[in-house]
Design a protein around this motif. Structure first.
Motif, mmCIF file in Angstrom:
data_model
loop_
_atom_site.group_PDB
_atom_site.id
_atom_site.type_symbol
_atom_site.label_atom_id
_atom_site.label_comp_id
_atom_site.label_asym_id
_atom_site.label_seq_id
_atom_site.Cartn_x
_atom_site.Cartn_y
_atom_site.Cartn_z
ATOM 1 N N TYR A 144 17.023 16.892 11.032
ATOM 2 C CA TYR A 144 15.064 17.407 11.632
ATOM 3 C C TYR A 144 14.616 16.034 10.807
ATOM 4 C CZ TYR A 144 15.570 16.723 6.177
ATOM 5 O OH TYR A 144 15.415 16.473 5.544
ATOM 6 N N LYS A 145 13.084 16.044 11.611
ATOM 7 C CA LYS A 145 12.341 14.898 11.255
ATOM 8 C C LYS A 145 11.478 15.522 10.210
ATOM 9 C CE LYS A 145 11.416 12.951 14.917
ATOM 10 N NZ LYS A 145 11.457 11.081 15.626
ATOM 11 N N GLY A 146 11.981 14.265 9.014
ATOM 12 C CA GLY A 146 11.244 15.414 7.565
ATOM 13 C C GLY A 146 10.856 12.749 6.788
ATOM 14 N N SER A 147 10.439 13.612 5.609
ATOM 15 C CA SER A 147 9.696 11.973 4.957
ATOM 16 C C SER A 147 10.573 11.379 5.177
ATOM 17 C CB SER A 147 9.855 12.423 3.811
ATOM 18 O OG SER A 147 8.966 10.610 2.987
ATOM 19 N N SER A 148 9.759 10.130 5.927
ATOM 20 C CA SER A 148 10.663 9.096 5.662
ATOM 21 C C SER A 148 11.033 7.885 4.047
ATOM 22 C CB SER A 148 9.779 7.380 6.118
ATOM 23 O OG SER A 148 9.150 7.054 5.152
ATOM 24 N N GLY A 149 10.609 8.778 3.698
ATOM 25 C CA GLY A 149 10.569 8.610 1.880
ATOM 26 C C GLY A 149 9.060 7.380 1.247
ATOM 27 N N TRP A 150 9.183 7.020 2.430
ATOM 28 C CA TRP A 150 7.182 6.193 1.489
ATOM 29 C C TRP A 150 6.032 7.431 1.763
ATOM 30 C CZ3 TRP A 150 7.991 1.533 -0.887
ATOM 31 C CH2 TRP A 150 9.364 1.089 -0.401
ATOM 32 N N ARG A 151 4.742 6.824 1.186
ATOM 33 C CA ARG A 151 3.692 7.406 1.474
ATOM 34 C C ARG A 151 2.803 6.389 0.653
ATOM 35 N NH1 ARG A 151 2.324 11.877 -2.928
ATOM 36 N NH2 ARG A 151 1.861 10.268 -4.720
ATOM 37 N N LYS A 152 1.935 7.236 1.616
ATOM 38 C CA LYS A 152 0.371 5.807 1.658
ATOM 39 C C LYS A 152 0.548 5.920 -0.332
ATOM 40 C CE LYS A 152 -2.334 4.930 4.871
ATOM 41 N NZ LYS A 152 -3.524 5.268 5.261
ATOM 42 N N CYS A 174 13.571 3.612 -1.230
ATOM 43 C CA CYS A 174 13.244 4.749 -1.511
ATOM 44 C C CYS A 174 13.973 5.752 -0.455
ATOM 45 C CB CYS A 174 12.016 5.047 -0.813
ATOM 46 S SG CYS A 174 10.602 4.037 -1.653
ATOM 47 N N ASN A 175 15.137 6.089 -2.202
ATOM 48 C CA ASN A 175 16.381 6.785 -1.911
ATOM 49 C C ASN A 175 16.053 8.200 -2.235
ATOM 50 O OD1 ASN A 175 18.279 4.426 -0.999
ATOM 51 N ND2 ASN A 175 18.350 3.941 -3.149
ATOM 52 N N PRO A 176 17.045 8.420 -1.786
ATOM 53 C CA PRO A 176 16.822 10.194 -2.346
ATOM 54 C C PRO A 176 17.456 10.355 -3.831
ATOM 55 C CG PRO A 176 17.099 10.634 0.074
ATOM 56 C CD PRO A 176 17.197 8.815 -0.398
ATOM 57 N N ALA A 177 15.845 11.159 -4.534
ATOM 58 C CA ALA A 177 16.709 11.170 -5.846
ATOM 59 C C ALA A 177 17.627 12.904 -6.069
ATOM 60 C CB ALA A 177 15.523 11.887 -6.142
ATOM 61 N N ASP A 233 0.689 -1.131 0.598
ATOM 62 C CA ASP A 233 -0.143 -0.199 0.093
ATOM 63 C C ASP A 233 1.027 1.232 -0.209
ATOM 64 O OD1 ASP A 233 -2.418 -1.316 0.240
ATOM 65 O OD2 ASP A 233 -1.980 -1.703 1.857
ATOM 66 N N TYR A 234 1.925 0.987 -0.026
ATOM 67 C CA TYR A 234 2.929 2.994 0.313
ATOM 68 C C TYR A 234 3.214 2.418 -1.436
ATOM 69 C CZ TYR A 234 1.908 2.571 4.861
ATOM 70 O OH TYR A 234 1.228 3.109 5.729
ATOM 71 N N GLU A 235 4.184 3.795 -1.572
ATOM 72 C CA GLU A 235 5.275 3.760 -2.567
ATOM 73 C C GLU A 235 6.445 4.901 -2.668
ATOM 74 O OE1 GLU A 235 2.832 5.585 -5.768
ATOM 75 O OE2 GLU A 235 2.736 7.644 -4.635
ATOM 76 N N CYS A 236 7.137 4.557 -3.229
ATOM 77 C CA CYS A 236 8.226 6.532 -2.880
ATOM 78 C C CYS A 236 7.589 7.784 -3.059
ATOM 79 C CB CYS A 236 9.363 6.606 -3.713
ATOM 80 S SG CYS A 236 10.190 4.564 -3.681
ATOM 81 N N ASP A 237 7.893 7.867 -1.749
ATOM 82 C CA ASP A 237 7.241 10.271 -1.763
ATOM 83 C C ASP A 237 8.323 10.456 -3.069
ATOM 84 O OD1 ASP A 237 6.135 11.884 -0.911
ATOM 85 O OD2 ASP A 237 6.728 11.533 1.300
ATOM 86 N N TYR A 238 7.502 11.846 -3.126
ATOM 87 C CA TYR A 238 8.503 12.689 -4.115
ATOM 88 C C TYR A 238 9.986 12.674 -3.398
ATOM 89 C CZ TYR A 238 3.812 15.109 -6.129
ATOM 90 O OH TYR A 238 2.442 14.856 -6.643
ATOM 91 N N ASN A 239 10.368 13.425 -4.611
ATOM 92 C CA ASN A 239 12.161 13.117 -4.352
ATOM 93 C C ASN A 239 12.359 12.220 -4.123
ATOM 94 O OD1 ASN A 239 11.715 15.974 -5.571
ATOM 95 N ND2 ASN A 239 10.717 16.617 -3.342
ATOM 96 N N PHE A 240 12.065 10.659 -3.875
ATOM 97 C CA PHE A 240 12.553 9.508 -3.727
ATOM 98 C C PHE A 240 12.344 8.333 -5.023
ATOM 99 C CE2 PHE A 240 11.679 11.961 0.431
ATOM 100 C CZ PHE A 240 12.868 11.434 1.002
ATOM 101 N N VAL A 241 13.495 7.962 -5.328
ATOM 102 C CA VAL A 241 13.330 6.951 -6.265
ATOM 103 C C VAL A 241 13.194 5.542 -5.884
ATOM 104 C CG1 VAL A 241 14.045 8.247 -7.916
ATOM 105 C CG2 VAL A 241 16.094 6.828 -6.454
#
Length: 1473
Positions: free
Chosen positions: A634-642, A614-617, A596-604
């Motif tokens: 800082y606290k940031g995206s795990s690299g994943w998003r639903k 999911c690695n940073p682009a 149910d998850y895919e890579c977030d924006y700016n992650f490949v």
């Protein structure tokens, strides 16, 4: 549309039903037609159907599901188009008269259009407003351009006349082109997107996307993810909630894909490890949360790979390899209708067979988890595997396997290891569990259709004639099929019902046998509604789960389970109402980290399944308030998003933010270092080297980083590098005798051995197994050009080999043979064209000649003797049929839009020129009296990029005394005037003349200042001249005020005749493909020369630069330096030539200051410096020698920059760029006006600390047109320029007949004034020097003349008429940002001048009558010196060189005609056209 007058309209014969309607049999009605039918369709959710008769183009409508038909009176159609968003709307299209309905055809409203509709996609409907429609007019194909048409719009459903939206468009569509796209954004209701011609060009490479919200009163070009607009757009498509745009790279078939969900923000789509090419991808039926694309991996056997995107369409992941395709782009792929996650595909099991043309072994596969995994199709109760014919073998309309009937799937196929190659070997198979298990329904292949939500299945035998129609009321299970017996035989053509398969009525279109033995086309109406009287009740239904796992449990897709309420297979009832689709129920599942998850924006993504990461682009964007006050993390995206739209419940660890390092959010600072890599090779010279340049726009900056170079040494060793020469690897172990880069596709290069075997690379040699081999039909013929390439078909090759030449060319049996391959030269794909040829060439060009793409011209020796006279022969079918165009041919050459042929005259001593625009009709080039041309005279076509041709006419061709005159044509090439006398050339035919790249009308030439004395044996005294108005005026170059030591020159103050700048030109360069200027460094030129009265030796030279297109110059260094422009001029590098050195100099501020860089500890002899042909790289290569070895030294300047320059077309000076306007040095007023307009170019600001990156379209705009001035005019035909600048008629010669314009319908003509406007000038008003004489009415136009002058007195300029109609499109003005590539064709050889009494051409004009001999409506783009002089570069035998080498810009192509030797030193000067 066919002529309708006199055509008898047939009467329908409605046959009485032959089977009475009764409880246990369907109703059958037959309607005969006497000709073929077309466009059969239902209006959705109704019994209303439409069709058209193909021969009479008449329209028929049925209101009872095909039971009866009524002709729609007065209508004639070329096609009927349904509105896909409104089931009541359809349009019947005629030629110019059309009809629209808003009530399923009960009433039709007529409307008319100015243009006929385009055959493909004539209408675009608005998804939310059924009154908004775009009408696309048929494309008008001009002689020199691709087909572009007009789009019109209506906002009232054509109640009023449609209005023009956009001209010169390739395609247009509404933003609201699908129901899901931006459905909640009302601001896009009027938005239209179009692909249109470029700003000043209709070349495909300049096509762009434009967007308008006011029907193109205003328009904008969207900025892509690179931060800049993108050219080369080939296609746009709407898919669910996405818009997709594809852009083609120049010199490549490669495409970049951009995706948007709002038309405002566009993202570059990345295909993990894959590339897409033009005509090599298919956008498939996609989901609401992803796009699915099939990308060709083998264009010859038609295979692909299936990719699925993430939810925003930016990153595509491969699902399965080796998908089966056909040559039309159809893919064996179907999603089971109405059920999420189930996909059927066919794959090629023997994809890795070494024989690329082996018969495909096809297997069927099915996925139940949205393409993540695939499995075989299973037959109930057995271990057999089932394989089904799919989309590539269509036998009915609509979907292949499924319908909205829940879970019912059918197909034709066979069991076994593979799918049979014959459709007739298949049987009909059915599954009622959405493809999980299958059983044989009927023997033999059948057409089939679904009705009543699967309650009725209908099938008709599809292998020949039949008199039965089969049906099943029990999900098609075995032994449940019954037959309807007909009293005649039919051949079924189409079986259909309403699109949602909810109706119990069907239409069967068939060809039926009649009693007299003939056939009629028939519509057979089938109605199953009365088979059962009972309507289904609750206990007749079951809850059916759409997807089950191996344990039989319901599966989750997109966070939910999908359940249908459907009729039990054995229930003897029908559903209560027609046209009501089954709707699924959804039950949410717990969220799963993998599913149910895919890579977030700016992650490949990297990896698959549970191992996926999911690695940073690139560098990450900081959240607001983060990394302040010295914070390190800082606290940031795990690299994943639903996945957006996913309905799973709960949260997982992937929803949680993670701790990230603040340093990861900042671009790393530039190292400040310039890096060097030295590679040594065995040998004494580099025989050749070329760049296979990746796309300079539209590239993905994360993945497209290669800078590929190939080289060949004199040791016959070939090497390749993908990092601009930092690391090299040997291509193959075999000896290589020549490299042929593909002239039109940078991704390909061919490595020739001395045998039939050759090697090649595709995709610039990247990827696994990049080097492939094949076999040519003969060994290469080393005395001529071996390979020729097709501009539009990169797989089409011509090979000129040697037959029986194993013992050498002196063997009497040895002769040439030309062959063609349409499959990239694969073994056994060659077809013989002609034997005993001297050369062959494809004639088709993208712009220019509209000829058959198979047309080939060959020079063939007569009597099958290699030394015999040569004929020019053409063919459009590989010489199965041929046409002899000319006998006694000396040479032919192809330019962008014309072909020129040199033949020996009847007397055997004269040279005759003929030219053609269409490769069919040729006309002789005739010259005025006293303009004597002997066969020993040489001609060189220098350039045709500014609507004029520059032709060099050799006057003195004695060794070391060569010079001639440059004459210039008008815009249609029919008349020539003197441009410059006594221009220097050398023994090879090269001329000291060069156009500046990127700027129109600026050229530099060297003249012989003492021609009289040279004729008497003295040494040449050369001087340099420059023009800023396309050769109308030439002047000496003003020298710098001081030299590089800040000292005045010795000649200072002696006047320009004694003190000017002179530059060593084309004839003296170590390699003829070097150039003064760059295609992307606008306004910059460099040269080596001296200040004084004349050009001195190279040993006395200094190096100079100009940044304002030659107005002012600056001395850079004392001495002779090689130069190169990088990053579009932001880096300039020079290195000492002809001396041992270990350092170079570079400038980051357009030559204002220079810094030294040491590239090696020991000294090397550097012969050349190169970079990619577009000059967009920050890497350079130094080519030289180190004692007994060769060296290639990479110098990398990328460490000096960390920031990419910002360019904003709507705010051109707001970022890192200024607008630069070139000026005319001879104008006192309005100096910014060149050729009648003010052109503005983007140039990086001198203080900007950034790099340019992607190639910039430097021309920003034409700011305005100017008033005409003297500099916009040149001397007319038979007039010559006097010392004071005025034009005076040559004594004894008459001007052109001014009344010639009347023959083409002109209203008036003007008496000649001696002046004509420069062809590319767009000036208006002011000093219209061609109209200073009196005008007169043309015969028969007196009344129009009086009306015209009586009302306004306005006078128009009438151009000289072209000599024949085919040239009618040439004279129009098309602005071109010239890419610096020009063609030269040298025709003839050394000998005397035109007139033995004159040292140079006395008659400075030449008229070519009967045809446009040399046309200049399209610029010559030379990315390469395709066929440069081999021995100038240490070439191989008769080998020719393409300009895709490092210094390949600006070198034109010489076709040399030498009557004595017949040696081809160059050819095809239309490489980029």
């Amino acid at each position: 549309m066919k002529l309708l007058k006199g055509i008898w309209l047939p009467v329908l014969a409605a046959l009485a039903p032959f089977v009475a309607a009764k409880k246990d049999a369907p109703l059958v009605e037959t309607t005969d037609f006497d000709s073929e039918l077309f466009n059969i369709f239902y209006f959705d959710d109704s019994d209303v159907a439409m069709l058209m008769k193909l021969d009479t183009e008449t329209v028929y409508r049925s209101a009872d599901a095909g039971k009866t038909w009524a002709e729609q009176k007065g209508m004639r159609t070329i096609g009927i188009v349904k509105n896909p968003f409104d089931k009541n709307v359809a349009v019947v299209l005629g030629e110019n008269k059309h009809w629209i309905t808003y009530d399923k055809g009960e009433k039709w409203n007529e409307f008319t259009t100015e243009m006929r509709p385009t055959p493909s996609n004539p209408l675009s409907f608005h998804a939310k407003d059924n009154k908004k429609i775009l009408f696309h007019g048929d494309e008008g194909c001009s002689f020199f351009s691709v087909c572009l048409g007009n789009t019109y719009y209506t906002k009232d459903g054509f109640d009023s006349k449609p209005k023009l939206a956009r001209k010169a468009r390739k395609m247009c569509m509404w933003a609201k082109n699908t129901e899901r796209f931006a459905e909640d954004d009302d601001s896009l209701d009027d938005r239209i997107l179009c692909i249109t011609a470029g700003k000043y060009s209709d070349r495909v490479k300049d096509f762009k996307i434009v967007i308008s919200d006011d029907y193109f009163d205003t328009e904008d070009e969207p900025v892509m993810s690179s931060g800049r607009t993108v050219q080369g757009m080939t296609n746009i498509a709407a898919v669910k909630g996405y818009f997709i745009a594809a852009a083609k790279a120049e010199h490549s078939q490669e495409l970049a894909m951009y995706v948007t969900d709002d038309t405002k923000t566009w993202h570059h789509a990345v295909f993990g490890g894959g590339k897409i090419e033009e005509d090599a991808y298919t956008i498939l039926e996609s989901t609401n949360y992803s796009i699915q694309v099939d990308v060709v991996t083998n264009p010859y056997t038609y295979m692909g790979s299936l990719y699925t995107s993430n939810s925003n369409g930016t990153y595509f992941t491969k699902n399965i390899d080796h998908t089966n395709r056909n040559d039309m782009g159809y893919v064996d792929f179907e999603k089971v209708s109405n059920i999420q996650g189930i996909v059927l595909v066919n794959i090629v099991d023997n994809a890795n067979d070494p024989n690329p043309f082996a018969i495909k072994k096809i297997k069927s596969q099915i996925s139940f988890d949205d393409g993540r995994t695939f499995e075989d199709l299973k037959v109930k109760g057995t271990d057999d595997k089932l394989h089904l014919f799919s989309v590539t073998n269509l036998h009915n309309s609509g979907r292949v396997f499924s319908s909205p009937a829940p879970g019912i799937v059918m197909g034709v196929g066979n069991t076994g290891k593979y799918l049979s190659t014959k459709y007739t070997d298949g049987d009909l198979w059915v599954s009622d569990d959405a493809g999980l298990t299958w059983e044989r329904a009927l023997d033999e292949a059948h057409k089939y259709e679904f009705g009543g939500q699967g309650a009725v299945l209908v099938a008709v035998y599809d292998e020949g004639d039949t008199d039965k129609i089969m049906y099943s009321l029990k999900h098609g299970r075995k032994d449940s099929w019954k037959e309807i017996k007909l009293d005649y035989k039919i051949r079924p053509l189409e079986l259909t019902t309403v699109s949602d398969s909810t109706s119990l009525k069907f239409i069967l279109y068939a060809s039926r046998v009649v009693k007299d033995g003939g056939r009629k086309h028939a519509i057979i109406h089938l109605d199953f509604a009365e088979l059962h009287e009972r309507k289904c009740k609750d206990d007749d239904f079951e809850d059916w789960f759409a997807r089950k796992d191996d344990n039989g449990d319901p599966m989750c897709v997109m966070g939910h389970k999908q359940t249908f309420r459907r009729r039990k297979w054995d229930a003897e009832c029908f559903l209560e109402e027609d046209f009501k689709e089954a709707t699924p129920k959804f039950e949410p599942c717990d969220c799963d980290e993998v599913r149910d998850y895919e890579c977030d924006y700016n992650f490949v993504p990297e990896g698959k399944g549970k191992d996926k990461k999911c690695n940073p682009a690139g560098t990450l964007t900081l959240p607001d308030g983060a990394c302040k006050d010295g914070a390190k993390t800082y606290k940031g995206s795990s690299g994943w998003r639903k996945i957006p739209g996913n309905q799973c419940k709960g949260k997982t660890d992937k929803d949680k933010e993670v701790e990230r390092n603040c340093d990861d959010t900042v671009e790393p600072p530039a190292s400040g270092d310039i890096k060097n890599e030295i590679t040594r090779f065995e040998g004494s010279s580099f025989r050749e080297y070329y760049y296979l340049e990746r796309p300079t726009q539209n590239k993905d900056e994360q993945t497209d980083k290669d800078e590929t170079v190939v080289l060949l040494t004199d040791q016959k060793e070939a090497y390749i590098s993908h990092d601009h020469g930092k690391k090299w690897k040997k291509v193959v172990d075999d000896d290589i005798v020549a490299i042929y880069p593909h002239q039109y596709d940078n991704n390909r290069a061919y490595f020739l051995t001395g045998t039939k075997k050759f090697y090649y690379v595709l995709g610039r040699g990247l990827g696994a197994n990049p080097i492939k081999d094949s076999e040519a039909p003969q060994m290469p013929n080393l005395q001529t050009s071996i390979m020729q390439f097709h501009p539009g078909k990169p797989d089409w090759l011509i090979w000129v080999g040697g037959e029986h030449c194993e013992k050498g060319k002196d063997d009497p049996k040895c002769h040439t043979v030309a062959s063609v391959s349409q499959k990239n030269g694969y073994t056994d794909t060659w077809e013989t064209l002609l034997p005993y040829v001297r050369k062959c060439a494809f004639v088709w060009r993208e712009a220019g000649r509209q000829v058959d793409e198979k047309e080939v011209f060959c020079e063939q020796h007569t009597h099958e003797e290699m030394g015999a006279p040569v004929e020019l022969i053409s063919s459009e079918n590989w010489f199965k049929e041929k046409d002899v165009k000319f006998k006694s041919v000396v040479e032919f050459a192809t330019m962008s839009e014309f072909i020129i042929v040199a033949t020996k005259g009847d007397d055997g001593n004269s040279l005759k020129l003929d030219a053609s625009l269409d490769a069919k009709t040729f006309a002789e080039a005739k010259f005025p009296p006293k303009f004597n041309v002997s066969h020993q005279t040489a001609y060189t076509v220098l350039d045709s990029s500014t609507h004029s041709v520059f032709l060099h006419v050799t006057v003195n061709s004695r060794l070391d005394q060569e010079y001639g005159s440059i004459i210039k044509s008008n815009s249609n090439g029919t008349s020539y005037v003197m441009s410059l006398n006594a221009v220097n050339r050398n023994k090879h035919g090269y001329v000291d003349f060069e156009k500046m790249q990127g700027i129109e009308g600026v050229a530099v030439a060297n003249v012989v200042a003492n021609p009289d004395k040279v004729d008497q044996g003295e040494k040449k005294k050369k001087q340099t001249r420059i023009t800023h108005n396309d050769g109308a005026d030439w002047q000496l170059i003003a020298p710098p005020k001081v030299d590089s030591d800040n000292k005045k020159y010795d000649c200072d103050g002696k006047g320009e005749d004694k003190c000017s700048l002179h530059l060593h030109g084309y004839t003296e360069r170590p390699d003829p493909r070097e150039s003064y200027s760059s295609p992307t460094a606008v306004g910059l030129m460099m040269g080596v020369g001296n200040v004084g009265e004349q050009l001195t030796t190279i040993g006395e030279a200094s190096t100079f630069i100009t940044t304002d297109a030659g107005l002012t110059w600056k001395e850079v260094k004392k001495g002779n330096y090689a130069w190169e422009f990088g990053d579009q001029g932001s880096v300039i590098v020079i290195v000492r030539r002809n001396e041992d050195t270990n350092h170079l100099y570079y400038s980051l501020d357009n030559g204002d200051s220079w810094k030294e860089h040491k590239f090696a500890d020991s000294k090397h002899r550097i012969d050349a410096i190169t970079t990619v042909p577009s000059d967009t790289s920050l890497n350079f290569l130094l080519w030289g020698r180190d004692g007994k070895k060769l060296v290639a030294i990479n110098v990398d300047f990328s460490g000096l920059f960390s920031k990419k320059c910002e360019l904003h077309e709507n705010d051109p000076t707001g970022g890192d760029y200024d607008l630069w306007v070139p000026q005319h040095p001879m104008k006192q007023d309005d100096q910014e006006c060149l050729f009648g307009h003010v052109a503005q170019y983007h140039r990086k600001k001198r203080g900007a600390k950034c790099y340019n990156g992607d190639r910039i379209d430097h021309l920003h705009s034409i700011a305005r047109n100017c008033s005409c001035a003297r500099q916009d005019f040149e001397c007319d035909y038979n007039y010559e320029r006097m010392p004071g600048g005025e034009c005076k008629r040559i004594e004894g010669l008459e001007p052109l007949d001014p009344m010639a314009v009347c023959e083409k319908g002109a209203v008036e003509y003007w008496q000649p004034t001696g002046y004509r406007k420069i062809p590319i000038s767009t000036c208006q008003g002011g000093r219209e020097m061609e109209h200073t004489s009196q005008s007169f009415p043309c015969p028969g136009k007196e009344d129009e003349y009086e009306r015209k002058h009586g009302v306004s007195g306005f006078v128009i300029f009438l151009a000289v008429v072209l000599p024949f109609a085919a040239a009618g499109g040439i004279g129009y003005y098309v602005w071109r940002n010239w890419d610096g590539k020009f063609g030269r064709i040298r025709l003839g050889e050394s000998g005397g001048g035109f007139d033995t009494d004159s040292p140079w051409v006395q008659w400075p004009v030449a008229a070519i009558s009967g045809l446009v001999a040399v046309v200049a409506a399209i610029p010559m783009l030379v990315g390469a010196a395709w066929h440069a002089v081999a021995n100038r570069f240490g070439g191989y035998g008769g080998r020719t060189y393409t300009s895709r080498s490092s210094f390949a810009r600006g070198r034109g192509d010489y076709a040399v005609v030498d009557p004595d030797e017949g040696e081809l030193l160059g050819e095809d000067s239309d490489e980029d056209v």
